[in-house]
Design a protein around this motif. Structure first.
Motif, PDB file in Angstrom:
ATOM      1  N   GLU A 104       3.591  -5.314  -1.987  1.00 47.01           N
ATOM      2  CA  GLU A 104       4.603  -4.493  -1.305  1.00 47.01           C
ATOM      3  C   GLU A 104       4.804  -3.229  -2.134  1.00 47.01           C
ATOM      4  O   GLU A 104       4.353  -3.161  -3.289  1.00 47.01           O
ATOM      5  CB  GLU A 104       5.943  -5.252  -1.241  1.00 47.01           C
ATOM      6  CG  GLU A 104       5.984  -6.380  -0.248  1.00 47.01           C
ATOM      7  CD  GLU A 104       6.104  -5.898   1.199  1.00 47.01           C
ATOM      8  OE1 GLU A 104       6.193  -4.674   1.428  1.00 47.01           O
ATOM      9  OE2 GLU A 104       6.101  -6.748   2.081  1.00 47.01           O
ATOM     10  N   VAL A 105       5.490  -2.260  -1.575  1.00 43.83           N
ATOM     11  CA  VAL A 105       5.866  -1.079  -2.356  1.00 43.83           C
ATOM     12  C   VAL A 105       6.747  -1.564  -3.505  1.00 43.83           C
ATOM     13  O   VAL A 105       7.669  -2.348  -3.301  1.00 43.83           O
ATOM     14  CB  VAL A 105       6.618  -0.054  -1.476  1.00 43.83           C
ATOM     15  CG1 VAL A 105       7.161   1.079  -2.332  1.00 43.83           C
ATOM     16  CG2 VAL A 105       5.708   0.494  -0.394  1.00 43.83           C
ATOM     17  N   GLY A 106       6.422  -1.145  -4.724  1.00 48.91           N
ATOM     18  CA  GLY A 106       7.161  -1.574  -5.904  1.00 48.91           C
ATOM     19  C   GLY A 106       6.498  -2.716  -6.652  1.00 48.91           C
ATOM     20  O   GLY A 106       6.884  -3.027  -7.776  1.00 48.91           O
ATOM     21  N   SER A 107       5.498  -3.357  -6.045  1.00 49.85           N
ATOM     22  CA  SER A 107       4.788  -4.461  -6.715  1.00 49.85           C
ATOM     23  C   SER A 107       4.002  -3.931  -7.905  1.00 49.85           C
ATOM     24  O   SER A 107       3.365  -2.877  -7.823  1.00 49.85           O
ATOM     25  CB  SER A 107       3.803  -5.142  -5.764  1.00 49.85           C
ATOM     26  OG  SER A 107       4.453  -5.726  -4.676  1.00 49.85           O
ATOM     27  N   THR A 108       4.049  -4.676  -9.004  1.00 54.72           N
ATOM     28  CA  THR A 108       3.244  -4.344 -10.176  1.00 54.72           C
ATOM     29  C   THR A 108       1.928  -5.081 -10.048  1.00 54.72           C
ATOM     30  O   THR A 108       1.908  -6.288  -9.793  1.00 54.72           O
ATOM     31  CB  THR A 108       3.966  -4.751 -11.464  1.00 54.72           C
ATOM     32  OG1 THR A 108       5.235  -4.072 -11.511  1.00 54.72           O
ATOM     33  CG2 THR A 108       3.155  -4.389 -12.692  1.00 54.72           C
ATOM     34  N   ILE A 109       0.827  -4.357 -10.216  1.00 57.40           N
ATOM     35  CA  ILE A 109      -0.505  -4.956 -10.070  1.00 57.40           C
ATOM     36  C   ILE A 109      -1.298  -4.784 -11.352  1.00 57.40           C
ATOM     37  O   ILE A 109      -1.038  -3.873 -12.141  1.00 57.40           O
ATOM     38  CB  ILE A 109      -1.275  -4.332  -8.884  1.00 57.40           C
ATOM     39  CG1 ILE A 109      -1.420  -2.810  -9.068  1.00 57.40           C
ATOM     40  CG2 ILE A 109      -0.604  -4.663  -7.560  1.00 57.40           C
ATOM     41  CD1 ILE A 109      -2.364  -2.160  -8.071  1.00 57.40           C
ATOM     42  N   ALA A 110      -2.255  -5.669 -11.528  1.00 57.64           N
ATOM     43  CA  ALA A 110      -3.172  -5.592 -12.660  1.00 57.64           C
ATOM     44  C   ALA A 110      -4.587  -5.454 -12.107  1.00 57.64           C
ATOM     45  O   ALA A 110      -4.846  -5.774 -10.948  1.00 57.64           O
ATOM     46  CB  ALA A 110      -3.066  -6.849 -13.515  1.00 57.64           C
TER      47      ALA A 110
END
Length: 158
Positions: A104-110
């Motif tokens: 989602e918008v705001g999700s932190t991804i690696a």
């Protein structure tokens, strides 16, 4: 012939100005038709009917062309990394209708996290992030057709 070769063939035909190209191999047949002077391009793949596995005998569209998304102001989005579609197909933001969305918008991804899946020729391809950061903007709706190299997500790498 794999999906990359098909994509390269479609690009070549689009740039060449040809109105129709047919390619027949042992196990499949592809017809690419383009309308003259900026009209809509149609891609059709036809697979022969097998006695053991019933398939539709009518040509099936691989991907309809979609109008290009309007470009966002360059100064606002220049600090973000754009994740683009590596293939033509239909984008899904969930693994299944009853599952949560991948991001989602705001999700932190690696790096390596699954962002979405793209269905191409009845195969679901997981699209993994090549960068780490935070999702700033989702540029494509769920269950929407996407083109090769179409922007999908904006990621803030900081």
């Amino acid at each position: 012939m794999d999906i990359r070769e098909i994509q390269n063939l479609i690009k070549f035909v689009s740039k060449s100005g040809a109105t129709e190209v047919k390619l027949e191999m042992d196990d499949f047949k592809i017809t690419i038709k383009t309308a003259p002077e900026g009209g809509e391009t149609t891609y059709i793949q036809q697979v022969p009917v097998s006695a053991a596995l019933p398939q539709a005998s009518a040509p099936q569209p691989v991907a309809p062309t979609a109008p290009a998304a309007p470009a966002a102001p360059a100064d606002e989005d220049s600090k973000y990394i754009t994740v683009k579609s590596p293939i033509i197909g239909t984008l899904y933001r969930k693994a299944a209708p009853d599952k949560p969305v991948f991001v989602e918008v705001g999700s932190t991804i690696a790096k390596g996290d699954v962002l979405c899946v793209i269905e191409a020729m009845k195969l679901f391809n997981e699209i993994e992030s090549e960068v780490s950061g935070k999702i700033v903007k989702i540029l494509v709706d769920d269950s929407s057709p996407v083109e090769f190299d179409q922007p999908l997500f904006l990621v803030d790498p900081s």
